[in-house]
Write a protein that holds these residues in place. Structure first.
Motif, PDB file in Angstrom:
ATOM      1  N   LYS A  54       0.805  -1.214   0.000  1.00  0.00           N
ATOM      2  CA  LYS A  54       0.000   0.000   0.000  1.00  0.00           C
ATOM      3  C   LYS A  54       0.842   1.270   0.000  1.00  0.00           C
ATOM      4  O   LYS A  54       0.729   2.108   0.884  1.00  0.00           O
ATOM      5  N   THR A 108       1.501   4.870  -1.353  1.00  0.00           N
ATOM      6  CA  THR A 108       0.518   5.819  -1.845  1.00  0.00           C
ATOM      7  C   THR A 108       0.864   6.230  -3.266  1.00  0.00           C
ATOM      8  O   THR A 108       1.905   6.841  -3.500  1.00  0.00           O
ATOM      9  N   SER A 135       3.896   8.228  -7.927  1.00  0.00           N
ATOM     10  CA  SER A 135       4.132   8.160  -6.486  1.00  0.00           C
ATOM     11  C   SER A 135       3.822   9.514  -5.861  1.00  0.00           C
ATOM     12  O   SER A 135       4.195  10.564  -6.400  1.00  0.00           O
ATOM     13  N   LEU A 136       3.137   9.487  -4.734  1.00  0.00           N
ATOM     14  CA  LEU A 136       2.817  10.729  -4.034  1.00  0.00           C
ATOM     15  C   LEU A 136       3.778  10.961  -2.863  1.00  0.00           C
ATOM     16  O   LEU A 136       3.563  11.859  -2.052  1.00  0.00           O
ATOM     17  N   ALA A 137       4.812  10.138  -2.802  1.00  0.00           N
ATOM     18  CA  ALA A 137       5.746  10.232  -1.668  1.00  0.00           C
ATOM     19  C   ALA A 137       6.654  11.453  -1.775  1.00  0.00           C
ATOM     20  O   ALA A 137       7.090  11.998  -0.768  1.00  0.00           O
ATOM     21  N   GLY A 164       1.948  15.107  -0.634  1.00  0.00           N
ATOM     22  CA  GLY A 164       1.212  13.854  -0.789  1.00  0.00           C
ATOM     23  C   GLY A 164      -0.076  13.972  -1.575  1.00  0.00           C
ATOM     24  O   GLY A 164      -0.874  13.034  -1.593  1.00  0.00           O
ATOM     25  N   ALA A 200      -5.654  13.475  -2.188  1.00  0.00           N
ATOM     26  CA  ALA A 200      -4.614  12.789  -1.414  1.00  0.00           C
ATOM     27  C   ALA A 200      -5.097  11.493  -0.782  1.00  0.00           C
ATOM     28  O   ALA A 200      -4.287  10.710  -0.297  1.00  0.00           O
ATOM     29  N   TYR A 201      -6.420  11.263  -0.793  1.00  0.00           N
ATOM     30  CA  TYR A 201      -6.951  10.120  -0.058  1.00  0.00           C
ATOM     31  C   TYR A 201      -7.490   9.043  -0.997  1.00  0.00           C
ATOM     32  O   TYR A 201      -7.995   9.346  -2.075  1.00  0.00           O
ATOM     33  N   ALA A 202      -7.410   7.794  -0.536  1.00  0.00           N
ATOM     34  CA  ALA A 202      -7.910   6.658  -1.322  1.00  0.00           C
ATOM     35  C   ALA A 202      -9.373   6.862  -1.670  1.00  0.00           C
ATOM     36  O   ALA A 202     -10.173   7.237  -0.815  1.00  0.00           O
ATOM     37  N   ILE A 250      -6.921   7.944  -6.831  1.00  0.00           N
ATOM     38  CA  ILE A 250      -6.090   7.255  -5.844  1.00  0.00           C
ATOM     39  C   ILE A 250      -6.792   5.947  -5.518  1.00  0.00           C
ATOM     40  O   ILE A 250      -7.945   5.955  -5.068  1.00  0.00           O
ATOM     41  N   ALA A 308      -8.059   1.498  -1.008  1.00  0.00           N
ATOM     42  CA  ALA A 308      -7.407   0.481  -0.190  1.00  0.00           C
ATOM     43  C   ALA A 308      -8.472  -0.300   0.574  1.00  0.00           C
ATOM     44  O   ALA A 308      -9.646   0.085   0.593  1.00  0.00           O
TER      45      ALA A 308
END
Lengths: 332, 133
Positions: B35, B37, B52-54, B75, B96-98, B113, B116
């Motif tokens: 998982k 991000t 990648s949002l890292a 992110g 930014a959120y699933a 995104i 999850a």
């Protein structure tokens, strides 16, 4: 204590393995269908998931052609421009009849004949000025769904009357999608068209559907709504109305796309967003718009009814919801 | 001294049961590790990139999404340039959120995104991406 004989465990063991393998192999299909001025995100699980998805894609494209008021190929465009149409598909007839039935029961805050006002404001093209009051009053005079006449399969409009199904079109589409899911005996589906959502059947892991309600005035979440289905073919529809989706800024003032047909201006509501949860998509769309326009003044009656459920967030952040809804605020 | 083993189970049976219980646990651990991000960009239902949002990235383009520029900051990913007329996708706030997504209807492009396991099935988000009309 009596224990089963050791040999009796083997059938149980194989049943468990079969169930595990069976659930792993359930066909699923996912697709984004770009039509009706939105994106329908479709995910389906069931033995005929792929053909069901194809049927739904065709269905939505057919509805786009039927309900399109803005291009020459659209049936609604042809009706608006000729004032008369023979609807051999029956879809437009059905949508008009259902909308009129809802107006008879819940009032006329939502009217299909609002197109003259929508075109006058032309918000989708970021206009520079607010229309003159006299022109708005003239457009309001042409808005009257009772003037739409239906004889057998023929629809007739008076002069200047023109229809726009934007307020209820997606909800109606989801009603037909639910029928397709039932025809193909699908086990589970989520069809997400942003402001209109269909939850169908039961999830493969048998848990209830979870819907996160975001804070309309911020970036966080307000809470989680949980919806459980008792049967495989059960359908729940969510219709959401707010001004966050489509709007235009004129002279520094933000004007949303939902019109108050009393004033002829975009609705000024003390509700930031309204979601109606119902067993009919058209009803969910119709009522979410009507309740948004009404604001908190008319909300208490809607919260008490058993015919549908409401979750509304006021501009000040207060959350209102029907007693029957399983809503858990964040941290609550 | 009396044996405490259950009368219908042998040692090998118990080992089997433990093994069967460990397999799903192993899958769960592997899934959790996967998982990272990321955001997925699709055009006409075809995935053209995973971003990648890292790490923060200034305006960048992606092959297959000509005319679009994206940014990653804290992110969250956003569309900052698009070839469509209405430009509504650019007005959409970064995601930014699933489960969140930004949609550009004219380009049939979606930035999303992936959901999850712990994420909600649907996000009713008043500030989520606006369909370009």
């Amino acid at each position: 204590m009596v224990f089963p004989k050791r040999k009796a465990l083997f059938p149980l063991f194989f049943c468990c393995i079969s169930l595990m393998l069976g659930s792993c192999g359930m066909p699923t299909a996912e697709r984004n269908v770009f039509t009706m001025d939105t994106c329908f995100s479709v995910q389906i699980s069931g033995k005929d998931a792929e053909p069901a998805t194809k049927q739904i894609e065709e269905r939505l494209n057919q509805l786009h052609t039927t309900l399109d008021a803005y291009s020459e190929t659209g049936m609604l465009y042809q009706l608006n421009h000729s004032g008369m149409l023979t609807d051999n598909t029956g879809l437009l007839l059905d949508l008009i009849a259902q909308t009129k039935a809802m107006q008879a029961q819940y009032g006329s805050a939502v009217q299909l004949s609002c197109l003259p006002l929508v075109q006058l404001w032309n918000l989708q093209n970021n206009p520079d000025a607010v229309p003159a009051d006299a022109v708005i009053r003239q457009a309001l005079a042409w808005i009257d769904d009772t003037a739409i006449t239906i004889e057998e399969n023929r629809i007739t409009l008076p002069e200047h009357t023109a229809l726009d199904c934007g307020a209820v079109g997606k909800g109606y589409a989801l009603d037909l999608v639910a029928e397709d899911l039932q025809t193909y005996a699908c086990d589970f589906a989520i069809v997400d068209a942003t402001s209109s959502i269909l939850l169908y059947g039961q999830k493969p892991d048998a848990t209830p559907f979870s819907i996160q309600i975001s804070d309309p005035n911020g970036t966080g979440a307000l809470g989680m709504l949980t919806i459980a289905h008792d049967s495989a073919a059960q359908a729940t529809f969510l219709g959401t109305s707010n001004h966050s989706e489509r709007y235009a800024v004129i002279d520094g003032v933000r004007y949303g796309h939902i019109f108050d047909l009393e004033t002829g201006y975009p609705a000024v509501s003390d509700l930031a967003t309204v979601t109606v949860i119902a067993d009919n998509g058209l009803l969910a769309d119709f009522l979410s718009t009507a309740i948004f326009i009404e604001g908190t003044n008319g909300l208490s009656a809607h919260l008490k009814t058993d015919a549908y459920a409401v979750l509304a967030v006021a501009e000040d952040g207060t959350v209102y919801h029907s007693a029957g809804l399983d809503f858990q605020p964040i941290g609550g | 001294m009396q044996k405490t083993t259950l009368p219908f189970l042998r040692t090998l049976d118990i080992l089997w049961i433990v093994l069967l219980l460990l397999i799903p646990l192993l899958f769960w651990i592997l899934q959790m590790q996967e998982k990272a991000t990321v955001a997925v960009i699709t055009v006409e239902n075809r995935c053209i990139a995973e971003i990648s949002l890292a790490q923060d990235r200034s305006a960048f383009s992606v092959n297959g999404a000509e005319g679009y520029l994206f940014t990653v900051s804290d992110g969250a990913i956003a569309i900052v340039q698009a070839p469509c007329d209405s430009q509504i996708c650019i007005q959409s706030p970064p995601i930014a959120y699933a489960g969140q997504s930004i949609v550009c209807l004219p380009g049939k492009l979606i930035v999303s995104i992936p959901t999850a396991d712990h994420a909600p099935d649907v996000i009713l988000d008043a500030e989520r991406s606006s369909p370009d009309a």
